[in-house]
Design a protein around this motif. Structure first.
Motif, mmCIF file in Angstrom:
data_model
loop_
_atom_site.group_PDB
_atom_site.id
_atom_site.type_symbol
_atom_site.label_atom_id
_atom_site.label_comp_id
_atom_site.label_asym_id
_atom_site.label_seq_id
_atom_site.Cartn_x
_atom_site.Cartn_y
_atom_site.Cartn_z
ATOM 1 N N VAL A 203 0.895 -1.174 0.000
ATOM 2 C CA VAL A 203 0.000 0.000 0.000
ATOM 3 C C VAL A 203 0.922 1.210 0.000
ATOM 4 C CG1 VAL A 203 -1.769 1.285 1.262
ATOM 5 C CG2 VAL A 203 -1.720 -1.212 1.398
ATOM 6 N N ILE A 204 0.575 2.216 -0.803
ATOM 7 C CA ILE A 204 1.404 3.428 -0.857
ATOM 8 C C ILE A 204 0.726 4.520 -0.031
ATOM 9 C CG2 ILE A 204 2.480 5.155 -2.338
ATOM 10 C CD1 ILE A 204 2.348 3.221 -4.658
ATOM 11 N N PHE A 205 1.500 5.165 0.856
ATOM 12 C CA PHE A 205 0.987 6.299 1.630
ATOM 13 C C PHE A 205 1.659 7.570 1.107
ATOM 14 C CE2 PHE A 205 0.325 2.576 4.143
ATOM 15 C CZ PHE A 205 -0.976 2.752 4.582
ATOM 16 N N GLU A 206 0.832 8.516 0.698
ATOM 17 C CA GLU A 206 1.331 9.745 0.078
ATOM 18 C C GLU A 206 0.744 10.943 0.817
ATOM 19 O OE1 GLU A 206 3.498 10.907 -2.357
ATOM 20 O OE2 GLU A 206 2.670 12.842 -1.741
ATOM 21 N N ARG A 207 1.607 11.872 1.229
ATOM 22 C CA ARG A 207 1.112 12.998 2.029
ATOM 23 C C ARG A 207 0.328 14.018 1.193
ATOM 24 N NH1 ARG A 207 7.008 15.715 3.029
ATOM 25 N NH2 ARG A 207 7.335 16.211 0.854
ATOM 26 N N SER A 208 0.638 14.117 -0.103
ATOM 27 C CA SER A 208 -0.075 15.103 -0.932
ATOM 28 C C SER A 208 -1.352 14.464 -1.475
ATOM 29 C CB SER A 208 0.819 15.558 -2.088
ATOM 30 O OG SER A 208 0.871 14.545 -3.072
ATOM 31 N N ARG A 209 -2.014 15.194 -2.354
ATOM 32 C CA ARG A 209 -3.251 14.665 -2.950
ATOM 33 C C ARG A 209 -2.994 14.123 -4.340
ATOM 34 N NH1 ARG A 209 -6.963 13.681 0.799
ATOM 35 N NH2 ARG A 209 -6.536 15.097 2.505
ATOM 36 N N CYS A 210 -1.707 14.074 -4.758
ATOM 37 C CA CYS A 210 -1.484 13.601 -6.138
ATOM 38 C C CYS A 210 -0.400 12.538 -6.252
ATOM 39 C CB CYS A 210 -1.190 14.739 -7.112
ATOM 40 S SG CYS A 210 -0.551 16.205 -6.411
ATOM 41 N N LEU A 211 -0.522 11.800 -7.332
ATOM 42 C CA LEU A 211 0.437 10.745 -7.655
ATOM 43 C C LEU A 211 1.585 11.360 -8.465
ATOM 44 C CD1 LEU A 211 0.440 7.521 -7.552
ATOM 45 C CD2 LEU A 211 -0.182 7.639 -9.955
ATOM 46 N N GLY A 212 2.787 10.835 -8.296
ATOM 47 C CA GLY A 212 3.864 11.200 -9.226
ATOM 48 C C GLY A 212 5.029 11.950 -8.628
ATOM 49 N N GLY A 213 4.897 12.479 -7.409
ATOM 50 C CA GLY A 213 6.010 13.230 -6.820
ATOM 51 C C GLY A 213 6.444 14.358 -7.733
ATOM 52 N N GLN A 214 7.745 14.431 -8.012
ATOM 53 C CA GLN A 214 8.278 15.544 -8.816
ATOM 54 C C GLN A 214 7.757 15.544 -10.257
ATOM 55 O OE1 GLN A 214 12.681 16.009 -8.263
ATOM 56 N NE2 GLN A 214 12.317 14.585 -6.593
ATOM 57 N N LEU A 215 7.193 14.416 -10.702
ATOM 58 C CA LEU A 215 6.641 14.403 -12.072
ATOM 59 C C LEU A 215 5.566 15.476 -12.232
ATOM 60 C CD1 LEU A 215 6.276 10.575 -12.798
ATOM 61 C CD2 LEU A 215 7.680 12.201 -14.087
ATOM 62 N N THR A 216 4.949 15.869 -11.120
ATOM 63 C CA THR A 216 3.889 16.880 -11.217
ATOM 64 C C THR A 216 4.468 18.283 -11.469
ATOM 65 O OG1 THR A 216 3.899 17.118 -8.822
ATOM 66 C CG2 THR A 216 2.289 15.606 -9.712
ATOM 67 N N ASP A 217 5.811 18.433 -11.384
ATOM 68 C CA ASP A 217 6.445 19.753 -11.596
ATOM 69 C C ASP A 217 7.038 19.910 -12.995
ATOM 70 O OD1 ASP A 217 5.995 20.415 -8.957
ATOM 71 O OD2 ASP A 217 7.944 19.675 -8.275
ATOM 72 N N PHE A 218 7.028 18.850 -13.798
ATOM 73 C CA PHE A 218 7.716 18.927 -15.103
ATOM 74 C C PHE A 218 6.993 19.899 -16.027
ATOM 75 C CE2 PHE A 218 10.198 14.689 -15.508
ATOM 76 C CZ PHE A 218 10.512 14.703 -14.164
ATOM 77 N N SER A 219 7.798 20.713 -16.735
ATOM 78 C CA SER A 219 7.179 21.605 -17.723
ATOM 79 C C SER A 219 7.563 21.207 -19.146
ATOM 80 C CB SER A 219 7.612 23.051 -17.470
ATOM 81 O OG SER A 219 9.014 23.143 -17.554
ATOM 82 N N LEU A 220 8.573 20.344 -19.268
ATOM 83 C CA LEU A 220 9.045 19.952 -20.607
ATOM 84 C C LEU A 220 8.829 18.457 -20.803
ATOM 85 C CD1 LEU A 220 12.467 21.860 -20.518
ATOM 86 C CD2 LEU A 220 10.401 22.540 -21.759
ATOM 87 N N PRO A 221 8.772 17.984 -22.062
ATOM 88 C CA PRO A 221 8.663 16.537 -22.285
ATOM 89 C C PRO A 221 9.871 15.813 -21.702
ATOM 90 C CG PRO A 221 8.362 17.755 -24.336
ATOM 91 C CD PRO A 221 8.829 18.741 -23.315
#
Ligand SMILES: Cc1cc2nc3c(=O)[nH]c(=O)nc-3n(C[C@H](O)[C@H](O)[C@H](O)COP(=O)(O)OP(=O)(O)OC[C@H]3O[C@@H](n4cnc5c(N)ncnc54)[C@H](O)[C@@H]3O)c2cc1C
Length: 286
Positions: free
Chosen positions: A23-41
């Protein structure tokens, strides 16, 4: 698993393959960690050239769903006893193994008045830019230089301050910065941040010719990253190395922090824990 970034996700997939019920416990409301900050492909993932981060996150989400791996959002892990994972809200989850994949956080700048500054991101500034905005970016690595370039390219007056006389960012980033029109000051360091009337702050910058004051609407501190460790969880990692593994960016030197290493670290940690669990069973007389 603690952390739903690439490392935690990969570890969960491998744990499932090895017959465990992760089971994964994540403190934020989203999946992906730093992937949510990417602006480029993303251009360096084998087999997935030019994939956009939101698409990769969707694929990872589907893979977890297909494997019946649940992700519990809004759950910040604070300690691990060897039998239970304890959450910030007091919740406790029975577990005899923990894989800790917390990622990294920005290093704090030491300057008078800096604690009062609101945290922000390049994307937030770009999305809400006002005509008279001016941004100060602090740092000389890839993140600082990319942030300053993006802001200056969007015609937002941008000053980059770096304490050394040379930038650390890779040369292609430095070329982009020089073309962007950003005002680069080095060697210079921020010594104080003071409130002004209105929305701006006054930043005092010590440079080769003395101290200069600059009024800016935003300050972006990008002076490097450090493991985002919660003290009690980090302690569990050192006290029970056969039950706890620290993986992903938090366990890697700066030069190795990447998606492929995060994915690989999940696999290595699970296999090591499975081996430890097997040897616990063979040495347990019961
Ligand atoms: C803008 C940007 C661009 C990048 N571009 C690339 C690229 O092109 N190629 C590449 O290979 N790499 C790239 N990277 C690096 C890559 O994203 C990281 O190496 C990777 O995300 C590390 O994965 P991780 O799982 O270790 O950590 P993270 O992605 O940081 O995930 C950690 C997760 O753990 C959660 N967490 C932390 N503590 C707790 C706790 N106590 N309880 C519960 N949850 C917790 C956090 O909320 C977070 O979701 C980039 C990074 C950034 C920021």
């Amino acid at each position: 698993m603690v952390g739903a970034g690439p490392a935690g996700i990969s570890a969960a997939i491998w744990a499932k393959r090895m017959g465990w019920e992760p089971v994964i416990f994540e403190r934020s409301r989203c999946l992906g960690g730093q992937l949510t900050d990417f602006s480029l492909p993303i251009v360096d993932l084998p087999g997935l050239p030019e994939i956009l981060a939101p698409e990769l996150v969707d694929r990872l989400r589907k893979q977890l769903q297909d494997l019946n791996i649940s992700v519990e959002y809004g759950c910040q892990a604070v300690s691990f006893t060897g039998q239970r994972l304890v959450l910030a809200d007091g919740g406790e989850i029975a577990s005899s193994r923990m894989i800790y994949a917390p990622g990294v956080r920005g290093r704090k700048l030491e300057a008078e008045g800096i604690e009062g500054l609101a945290d922000t991101s390049t994307s937030q500034i770009l999305a809400s830019a006002q005509p008279r905005d001016r941004v100060l970016v602090v740092g000389g690595g890839d993140r600082a230089v990319e942030a300053a370039s993006r802001l200056a390219e969007a015609n937002i007056p941008t000053v980059l301050v770096h304490w050394r006389s040379v930038l650390r960012a890779r040369s292609s980033f430095q070329k982009r910065l020089m073309m962007s029109g950003a005002d680069v000051r080095m060697p210079s360091r921020v010594c104080a941040v003071r409130p002004t009337e209105g929305e701006r702050v006054r930043v005092e910058i010590q440079g080769p010719l003395g101290v200069e004051s600059l009024d800016v609407s935003h300050v972006l501190v990008r002076i490097g990253m450090e493991p985002d460790l919660t003290p009690d969880l980090a302690q569990a990692f050192t006290q029970m190395p056969h039950r706890v593994r620290l993986i992903g960016d938090a366990a890697e030197p700066t030069c190795d922090r990447s998606l492929v290493v995060a994915f690989a670290s999940g696999m290595r940690a699970v296999k090591a824990l499975v081996l430890d669990a097997d040897s616990d069973m063979t040495t347990d007389p019961k």
